[in-house]
Enzyme design. Structure first.
Site, PDB file in Angstrom:
ATOM      1  N   LYS A  10     -54.837 -11.743  -8.088  1.00 58.29           N
ATOM      2  CA  LYS A  10     -53.645 -11.007  -7.671  1.00 58.29           C
ATOM      3  C   LYS A  10     -52.985 -11.739  -6.508  1.00 58.29           C
ATOM      4  O   LYS A  10     -53.630 -12.436  -5.730  1.00 58.29           O
ATOM      5  CB  LYS A  10     -54.010  -9.578  -7.253  1.00 58.29           C
ATOM      6  CG  LYS A  10     -54.688  -8.755  -8.349  1.00 58.29           C
ATOM      7  CD  LYS A  10     -53.736  -8.420  -9.478  1.00 58.29           C
ATOM      8  CE  LYS A  10     -54.380  -7.507 -10.510  1.00 58.29           C
ATOM      9  NZ  LYS A  10     -55.380  -8.176 -11.346  1.00 58.29           N
ATOM     10  N   ASP A  11     -51.688 -11.527  -6.381  1.00 52.22           N
ATOM     11  CA  ASP A  11     -50.871 -12.228  -5.401  1.00 52.22           C
ATOM     12  C   ASP A  11     -51.284 -11.907  -3.969  1.00 52.22           C
ATOM     13  O   ASP A  11     -51.671 -10.789  -3.650  1.00 52.22           O
ATOM     14  CB  ASP A  11     -49.405 -11.826  -5.620  1.00 52.22           C
ATOM     15  CG  ASP A  11     -48.430 -12.862  -5.114  1.00 52.22           C
ATOM     16  OD1 ASP A  11     -48.706 -13.469  -4.076  1.00 52.22           O
ATOM     17  OD2 ASP A  11     -47.391 -13.056  -5.767  1.00 52.22           O
ATOM     18  N   ARG A  12     -51.166 -12.907  -3.089  1.00 52.65           N
ATOM     19  CA  ARG A  12     -51.392 -12.674  -1.666  1.00 52.65           C
ATOM     20  C   ARG A  12     -50.255 -11.852  -1.061  1.00 52.65           C
ATOM     21  O   ARG A  12     -50.493 -10.917  -0.291  1.00 52.65           O
ATOM     22  CB  ARG A  12     -51.500 -14.013  -0.930  1.00 52.65           C
ATOM     23  CG  ARG A  12     -51.631 -13.870   0.593  1.00 52.65           C
ATOM     24  CD  ARG A  12     -51.341 -15.180   1.304  1.00 52.65           C
ATOM     25  NE  ARG A  12     -52.263 -16.223   0.910  1.00 52.65           N
ATOM     26  CZ  ARG A  12     -53.443 -16.439   1.475  1.00 52.65           C
ATOM     27  NH1 ARG A  12     -53.853 -15.653   2.458  1.00 52.65           N
ATOM     28  NH2 ARG A  12     -54.212 -17.428   1.068  1.00 52.65           N
TER      29      ARG A  12
END
EC number: 5.4.99.27
Length: 352
Positions: free
Chosen positions: A80-82
Site C-alpha cells: 500500500k502507498d506511503r
C-alpha cells in the site's frame, strides 16, 4: 518519461480541469478487502493495521521488531502507498507463543485496530479488492462535465493501465530495466530483480492497451481475443459467439492483454498481430522477460469501477468512493477526469 509515454491515451478525451491529490494522507484512503474468516486459533497472529505516511514494508519491519521475530515471519497481502491513510492486514508467525505486546509498534503513523489468531499465514495476493476514498482538492473544472464523465465511467469502465507509480519517478524503472535487458543480465538483489521485471511486463502491457485505446477496441471483444472475468486469472479464446456474450455488456467479462513471458501467446488473429508488433518494438525487454523465466499471463484491458459514488463537500473539492480489484490503480481513474497538480501549485499540471 511522461504519463502518456508510460500509460497511453485517455479513453474519454482530454482532462476536464485540474486538482490536487494527497494534500494530506486523509485525501487518499485505502481499505483492503479480505474475505478470510479467522479461525480464532493457530500459530499466526493477524493484525488489522491503520497506517499513515508509512509504506507496507516499513510497517512490517516495525511489527517484527515489536513482536521480537524475524522480518521473514511477517506477511501481508499487498503493498500500500506511503502517501495515504491505509488499512490492511498483516500476519505474524508465533509457534507456541502467546500474543506479544505490540504497543511498541504503535505511534501516530501506525495503529493496530484489531487482532485475531488463524491457522495459516496471510498469503501475498490474498486480498480480493481495495476500497478507496479519494478527495481531490483545489478543484478547477466544470462539475457538470465531470459528473457526465463519471456516469460514463460507471457504465463502461476505464482502461486498466498500470499507474505511473509502477514505473518510478519519471519512468526511471523503465530506463533501468532497459539497461539490464540490453546487457542480458538480472540484478542479483531479489527485490530489485522483482521490481524491474514487474516494470518491464507492466510497460509492455500498457503499450498494448494504449494501442487498443487508440483504435477504440479496449472494451470490445474481437475474434482472437482472450477473455477473462473481472476477478479471475483464467481466460478463454473469443470466437464469434463469445464476442456477443452478454456478460461483456455488464462489465463481468473483458478482453485481456499480455503479461509477457516465455511460451507462445494463446491470442490469435488481429489481437495476436498487434501484441506481437508491440513486443517487437521493445524486443530487448520482451526477450529479457522470456529469458528470466517469467510465465505468460493475461490481465483484463477494461477496469470496472465497483460502487462508484461521488459528491462535492465544497465547490473546490470532489470526493470519490469506489472499489477496485487487487492490483489495479486508483490514479488511472483520476487521470480520466483531471490533471493533477502539486500541492501549492494550481497552474502547471504535473505527471502523477
Amino acid at each position: 518519461m511522461n504519463d502518456l509515454e508510460l500509460l497511453g491515451p485517455r479513453a474519454y478525451g482530454e482532462a476536464l480541469g485540474s486538482a490536487v491529490l494527497k494534500a494530506t494522507a486523509e485525501d487518499f484512503q485505502v481499505d483492503e478487502v479480505l474475505d478470510i474468516p479467522l479461525t480464532g486459533e493457530g500459530e499466526h497472529l493477524w493484525l488489522w493495521v491503520e497506517k499513515r505516511g508509512l509504506n507496507t514494508e516499513e510497517a512490517a519491519r516495525r511489527i517484527a521488531k515489536a513482536a521480537g521475530v524475524p522480518l521473514r515471519t511477517v506477511s501481508y497481502a499487498g503493498l500500500k502507498d506511503r502517501q495515504a491513510l491505509t488499512r490492511q492486514w498483516f500476519s505474524v508467525q508465533l509457534p507456541g507463543k502467546a500474543d506479544p505486546d505490540m504497543s511498541a509498534a504503535e505511534n501516530d503513523t501506525l495503529r493496530i485496530l484489531k487482532t485475531g489468531r488463524h491457522k495459516r499465514k496471510l498469503q501475498r495476493g490474498a486480498h480480493s479488492a481495495n476500497g478507496f476514498t479519494l478527495r481531490l482538492t483545489q478543484l478547477v473544472g466544470d462539475t457538470a462535465a465531470i459528473d457526465a464523465r463519471l456516469q460514463l465511467i460507471a457504465q463502461h469502465g476505464i482502461p486498466n493501465y498500470f499507474g505511473t507509480q509502477r514505473f518510478g519517478h519519471n519512468g526511471g524503472n523503465v530506463v533501468d530495466a532497459r539497461e539490464w535487458a540490453v546487457r542480458k543480465a538480472l540484478p542479483e538483489q531479489r527485490n530489485a530483480r522483482s521490481r524491474l521485471l514487474s516494470t518491464a511486463r507492466s510497460y509492455l502491457f500498457n503499450k498494448v492497451l494504449a494501442a487498443r485505446v487508440a483504435e477504440g477496441s479496449w472494451q470490445r471483444a474481437q475474434v482472437g481475443d482472450l477473455l477473462a472475468f473481472t476477478d479471475s486469472r483464467s481466460f478463454f479464446p473469443a470466437g464469434e459467439a463469445e464476442c456477443s456474450d452478454p456478460r461483456l455488456a455488464i462489465l463481468d467479462l473483458h478482453p485481456t492483454g499480455p503479461q509477457w513471458g516465455e511460451g507462445d501467446s494463446p491470442a490469435s488473429g488481429a489481437t495476436f498481430e498487434l501484441e506481437q508488433a508491440v513486443a517487437a518494438g521493445e524486443a530487448d525487454l520482451r526477450d529479457w522477460l522470456v529469458n528470466a523465466g517469467m510465465s505468460q499471463e493475461r490481465r483484463i484491458l477494461r477496469l470496472p469501477i465497483g460502487g462508484l459514488t461521488w459528491h462535492y463537500p465544497s465547490l473546490d473539492i470532489l470526493q470519490l468512493e469506489f472499489v477496485l480489484p487487487a492490483g489495479c490503480f486508483a490514479t488511472v481513474l483520476v487521470r480520466e477526469l483531471v490533471d493533477l497538480v502539486p500541492v501549492g501549485q494550481t497552474d502547471n499540471p504535473c505527471v502523477f
